[in-house]
Design a protein around this motif. Sequence first.
Motif, PDB file in Angstrom:
ATOM      1  N   ASP A 125      31.156  10.818  16.492  1.00  0.00           N
ATOM      2  CA  ASP A 125      29.937  11.549  16.154  1.00  0.00           C
ATOM      3  C   ASP A 125      29.956  11.967  14.684  1.00  0.00           C
ATOM      4  O   ASP A 125      28.956  11.835  13.979  1.00  0.00           O
ATOM      5  CB  ASP A 125      29.782  12.771  17.063  1.00  0.00           C
ATOM      6  N   ARG A 126      31.107  12.449  14.211  1.00  0.00           N
ATOM      7  CA  ARG A 126      31.212  12.833  12.797  1.00  0.00           C
ATOM      8  C   ARG A 126      31.013  11.622  11.893  1.00  0.00           C
ATOM      9  O   ARG A 126      30.318  11.700  10.877  1.00  0.00           O
ATOM     10  CB  ARG A 126      32.555  13.502  12.518  1.00  0.00           C
ATOM     11  N   ARG A 129      27.354  10.660  11.901  1.00  0.00           N
ATOM     12  CA  ARG A 129      26.586  11.604  11.076  1.00  0.00           C
ATOM     13  C   ARG A 129      26.760  11.275   9.595  1.00  0.00           C
ATOM     14  O   ARG A 129      25.812  11.358   8.822  1.00  0.00           O
ATOM     15  CB  ARG A 129      27.022  13.039  11.343  1.00  0.00           C
ATOM     16  N   ARG A 130      27.974  10.906   9.206  1.00  0.00           N
ATOM     17  CA  ARG A 130      28.235  10.589   7.800  1.00  0.00           C
ATOM     18  C   ARG A 130      27.482   9.329   7.393  1.00  0.00           C
ATOM     19  O   ARG A 130      26.951   9.229   6.287  1.00  0.00           O
ATOM     20  CB  ARG A 130      29.747  10.415   7.562  1.00  0.00           C
ATOM     21  N   GLN A 133      23.867  10.259   7.050  1.00  0.00           N
ATOM     22  CA  GLN A 133      23.705  11.033   5.818  1.00  0.00           C
ATOM     23  C   GLN A 133      23.681  10.094   4.610  1.00  0.00           C
ATOM     24  O   GLN A 133      22.843  10.241   3.715  1.00  0.00           O
ATOM     25  CB  GLN A 133      24.841  12.043   5.666  1.00  0.00           C
TER      26      GLN A 133
END
Length: 164
Positions: A125-126, A129-130, A133
Amino acid sequence: MNRYFQRRRTVAGLLAVVAVTAAIAGAGLASAVPALRGLSGHSATADPAINDAHFNKILTQILPDGTPKQRAQLKLIANSVHTDLNAFHAQFRTAHQRAYVLVLQPSIDRAGLEALRVEQVQQADRASRRIVQGLADAAEVLTPSQRVRLAAHLKAVHHKGAGL
């Protein structure tokens, strides 16, 4: 090569293109989804000069009307995403090693495996998200017409790689 690594390479390349066209990826822009790969299918390397040349080639193809400022911004975004995703990738490798150790024990540690799974879902998930972004940052650098061209290119690349 399994789909996990292929997708990671695709995401890495996508970010590279977006980073090149919108600032992933650097061809080595993949990490949260293993083995990085440029949009043209070249594997990412640790050699910054090779990655830089590949990024410039992709940028020239996808963003021929890009300004020097856009190119510089996209390059910064791509390098940042690439660095972050490489860190995620290293963490995924470590987790895989931990999984092997857990499975090879005389007694299966189901709680340990579940904790590792939960940790990896959070890590994915991180990374996701990156990536998003980076894509948003790159998209902000582009004009609407450049984003349309980028989207068409990414769609073509996606369909080309769909059969892998």
